[in-house]
Design an enzyme around this catalytic site. Structure first.
Site, short mmCIF file in Angstrom:
data_model
loop_
_atom_site.label_atom_id
_atom_site.label_comp_id
_atom_site.label_asym_id
_atom_site.label_seq_id
_atom_site.Cartn_x
_atom_site.Cartn_y
_atom_site.Cartn_z
N HIS A 70 32.29 36.39 31.93
CA HIS A 70 32.41 37.84 31.83
C HIS A 70 33.59 38.32 32.68
O HIS A 70 33.74 37.92 33.83
CB HIS A 70 31.09 38.46 32.33
CG HIS A 70 31.05 39.95 32.31
ND1 HIS A 70 31.14 40.69 31.15
CD2 HIS A 70 30.89 40.85 33.33
CE1 HIS A 70 31.04 41.98 31.46
NE2 HIS A 70 30.91 42.10 32.77
N CYS A 115 34.35 42.37 26.82
CA CYS A 115 34.46 42.66 28.25
C CYS A 115 35.92 42.66 28.73
O CYS A 115 36.28 43.44 29.61
CB CYS A 115 33.60 41.72 29.09
SG CYS A 115 33.95 39.97 28.85
#
Length: 200
Positions: free
Chosen positions: A149, A39
């Protein structure tokens, strides 16, 4: 608006890696999709609005260079073959030190946003503002795995977009007010917010 922290994603890899350009406000918006735990790689490319602005090899190299100056570098265990000090050798999962070093190499400066201040304290019209990076807690695989994330938020031709690689496409904010509400929600639920500035 659904909070990014409330999402429980069964498996974002099922749709596979990829990138797409979508139109927003008459502009082409570059958006990479999530693959494994890369990510940060996707968020950086989304922030820069350029495919392969950074590569996995670039971030792995930065991670290895950071490890050379790690005060615990002499404490070797077999786990370090995969779980390196600043990333996972197989899946990515890069930490904030990699983010900062990568952006500094591109003449950007990363400033942590003070949690005590609301998102409205950020000057979204500042000429030096390159974008925002947020780091949010997430749960995946039906809640069996939790982690964090990376997400890029930036303006393209005056229109702000959520460039979360977990989304199927870039999500346009309906004005700065909606963006501020979104960022305040992120902060209130344990997210971190970093302001990325041009440093030239």
């Amino acid at each position: 608006m659904e909070s990014p922290l409330a999402r429980s994603v069964a498996n974002p890899d099922e749709e596979g890696p990829g990138s797409a350009e979508s139109s927003g406000g008459g502009s082409k918006v570059y958006h990479e999709r999530q693959r494994m735990q890369f990510c940060l790689l996707h968020a950086l490319n989304n922030l820069m609005q350029e495919k392969e602005s950074f590569s996995r090899a670039d971030l792995d190299g930065i991670s290895e260079n950071l490890a050379l100056t790690d005060p615990n570098k002499d404490k070797w265990t077999p786990l370090l073959l995969i779980w390196k000090p600043h990333h996972n050798a197989l899946t990515g999962n890069y930490d904030v030190n990699v983010l900062i070093a990568a952006l500094e190499a591109r003449k950007k400066k990363v400033v942590w946003h003070d949690h005590r201040k609301g998102a409205s304290s950020i000057d979204l019209d500042a000429e030096a503002l390159a974008g925002l990076m947020i780091n949010v807690p997430v749960r995946r695989f039906r809640g069996l795995w939790s982690g964090r994330h990376w997400v890029a938020i930036r303006s393209v031709d005056g229109v702000w977009f959520n460039l979360d690689s977990d989304l199927s496409s870039a999500k346009q904010f309906q004005g700065k007010e909606e963006l501020i509400v979104f960022l305040d929600s992120v902060l209130s639920q344990g997210g971190e917010l970093m302001i990325v500035l041009q440093d030239e």
